[in-house]
Design an enzyme around this catalytic site. Structure first.
Site, mmCIF file in Angstrom:
data_model
loop_
_atom_site.group_PDB
_atom_site.id
_atom_site.type_symbol
_atom_site.label_atom_id
_atom_site.label_comp_id
_atom_site.label_asym_id
_atom_site.label_seq_id
_atom_site.Cartn_x
_atom_site.Cartn_y
_atom_site.Cartn_z
ATOM 1 N N ASP A 284 -85.272 43.695 -31.577
ATOM 2 C CA ASP A 284 -85.155 43.515 -30.127
ATOM 3 C C ASP A 284 -85.218 42.036 -29.744
ATOM 4 O O ASP A 284 -84.434 41.552 -28.924
ATOM 5 C CB ASP A 284 -86.268 44.284 -29.402
ATOM 6 N N GLY B 195 -86.506 51.820 -23.093
ATOM 7 C CA GLY B 195 -85.939 51.650 -24.426
ATOM 8 C C GLY B 195 -84.824 50.614 -24.439
ATOM 9 O O GLY B 195 -84.026 50.569 -25.370
ATOM 10 N N LEU B 196 -84.760 49.764 -23.397
ATOM 11 C CA LEU B 196 -83.750 48.697 -23.372
ATOM 12 C C LEU B 196 -84.402 47.336 -23.615
ATOM 13 O O LEU B 196 -83.838 46.296 -23.292
ATOM 14 C CB LEU B 196 -82.977 48.714 -22.048
ATOM 15 N N THR C 170 -84.498 51.171 -38.818
ATOM 16 C CA THR C 170 -84.155 50.520 -40.088
ATOM 17 C C THR C 170 -84.713 49.102 -40.150
ATOM 18 O O THR C 170 -84.886 48.562 -41.240
ATOM 19 C CB THR C 170 -82.625 50.453 -40.268
ATOM 20 N N SER D 228 -94.424 37.237 -10.208
ATOM 21 C CA SER D 228 -93.405 38.240 -10.528
ATOM 22 C C SER D 228 -92.898 38.851 -9.228
ATOM 23 O O SER D 228 -93.666 39.464 -8.474
ATOM 24 C CB SER D 228 -93.999 39.334 -11.417
HETATM 25 C C1 GLA Z 1 -88.208 49.718 -31.101
HETATM 26 C C2 GLA Z 1 -88.721 48.529 -31.922
HETATM 27 C C3 GLA Z 1 -87.621 47.972 -32.838
HETATM 28 C C4 GLA Z 1 -86.990 49.100 -33.672
HETATM 29 C C5 GLA Z 1 -86.615 50.285 -32.795
HETATM 30 C C6 GLA Z 1 -86.134 51.468 -33.585
HETATM 31 O O1 GLA Z 1 -87.210 49.293 -30.225
HETATM 32 O O2 GLA Z 1 -89.157 47.518 -31.054
HETATM 33 O O3 GLA Z 1 -88.147 46.957 -33.651
HETATM 34 O O4 GLA Z 1 -87.837 49.487 -34.717
HETATM 35 O O5 GLA Z 1 -87.686 50.720 -31.982
HETATM 36 O O6 GLA Z 1 -84.934 51.187 -34.228
#
Ligand code: GLA
Length: 379
Positions: free
Chosen positions: A172, A124-125, A37, A69
């Site tokens: 994010d 995905g974090l 969204t 790193s």
């Molecule tokens: C990734 C992108 C975010 C968002 C999500 C889906 O995390 O970086 O900007 O679009 O996918 O909600």
């Protein structure tokens, strides 16, 4: 490996024979609801998690950035006077952030330091947003820049869009910069207004990593964005945020089937996100869980960004009596699901969901019971 600040300071001391002047950090995030969204000008409800990227640093006089790193056991460096792309390693996120800040007219100071983190990579974090915001926090500290969370999140997003080349939205970076302990943030991704919504007491946010990674995600992500933009043009509005459910019902028949379902997801997800924030405010965890379940169905069937592993993980989570609701989180195609679980049941839930998932898919999931944390800061 959870990073402890003393460990990072010890690494810095071993390398530079001195104490760092600053230790900065920026967290990863998990999104409760409001998926795909943000780039439609809509609503999201993420929380910053208690896993972060840390940088210990001190200034340099020569406008170079020199970083080691710990996680990659790799050093990198660049000059602030000659920023050039070089592959796609972790240092590019630092360069991209420096590039965006300099483009905006900031005069940056060089620094040297060590970097470490415990945000799982590619899960995905938002490990990349955490790295961008940690870099922004480091540059702000060393160059004495004002720390404006929205402006800094935009620099992180610009680094990701234009330097790294991933066309993400603002969610994010903004939650990594602006997270609040024990709260989720309801973010209006058009106005960038944020409202802290208290995380319900007695409930745990459990992140379940499917141990699968998203392949070809950038092209699929960009394709979804393009479909959403086409749908907005069809409705004659700047973004799908501006289309209500009634208008959709009246005229969506003129869209091709795939574009219609993409738009349906975004329009219903915006509505669910606002209702989820409302449910959280009145501690109605049952309703919050129900909306998360519905979000997953919509992402799976209409937006089509789930996967067999994500669907299985969500089903395994829901089998447990202590689970209020579960859904995939983040861009999709792999990575993590999030479940809301009664706190006292969390340990049992973790054991149960992990072993059922392993029996079904044959992969061992990583599971994190997360606490909502503060955004980027100087420790
Ligand atoms: C990734 C992108 C975010 C968002 C999500 C889906 O995390 O970086 O900007 O679009 O996918 O909600």
């Amino acid at each position: 490996m959870p990073v402890e600040k003393p460990q990072l300071v010890a690494h810095f001391a071993a390398r530079f024979a001195a104490a760092p002047k600053w230790v900065v950090h920026a967290p990863g995030r998990v999104n409760l609801i409001g998926e795909h969204t943000d780039y439609n000008g809509g609503f999201v409800l993420p929380l910053a998690i208690d896993r972060a990227i840390w940088i210990a640093l001190r200034p340099r006089a020569d406008r170079r950035v020199v970083v080691h790193s710990i996680d990659f056991d790799q050093s990198g460096e660049f000059s602030l006077d000659a920023l050039v792309h070089d592959g796609n390693g972790w240092i590019e996120y630092l360069k991209g952030t420096a590039w965006s800040l300099q483009e905006a007219g900031y005069r940056l100071t060089g620094w040297e330091g060590v970097l470490a983190g415990d945000v799982p990579l590619g899960a995905g974090l938002s490990s990349s947003a955490a790295l961008e915001m940690a870099a922004a926090r480091a540059f702000a500290a060393v160059s004495d820049l004002p720390w404006d969370v929205v402006a800094m999140a935009k620099h992180g997003q610009r680094a990701e869009n234009q330097w790294v080349g991933v066309n993400c939205g603002i969610m994010d970076q903004l939650i990594s910069a602006a997270g609040r302990a024990d709260h989720a943030l309801l973010i209006d991704c058009r106005s960038l207004k944020k409202e802290a919504v208290p995380f319900p007491p007695g409930v745990a946010a459990v992140v379940l990593d499917t141990a699968t990674r998203r392949g070809l995600v950038d092209s699929a992500y960009n394709e979804r964005r393009a479909q959403c933009e086409a749908a907005a043009r069809f409705f004659g509005v700047p973004a799908l945020r501006d289309v209500g459910l009634e208008e959709f019902a009246r005229s969506a028949d003129g869209l091709d089937d795939a574009t219609r379902r993409r738009a349906l997801h975004v329009i219903t997800e915006n509505d669910r996100t606002l209702r989820a924030a409302e449910a959280m405010r009145r501690h109605d965890v049952q309703e919050l869980g129900r909306l998360m379940n519905e979000s997953h169905r919509s992402l799976r069937d209409d937006f089509e960004v789930s996967s067999e592993a994500l669907d299985a993980m969500v089903e395994c989570a829901r089998l447990h009596a202590g689970c209020y609701g579960a859904r995939m989180t983040g861009a999709g195609f792999g990575g993590c699901a999030i479940a809301l679980v009664r706190s006292e049941a969390a340990d049992d839930f973790v054991r149960g969901a992990a072993s059922t998932y392993q029996q079904r898919i044959g992969l061992m999931p990583a599971v994190y019971v997360c606490r909502a944390a503060e955004g980027a800061g100087v420790a």
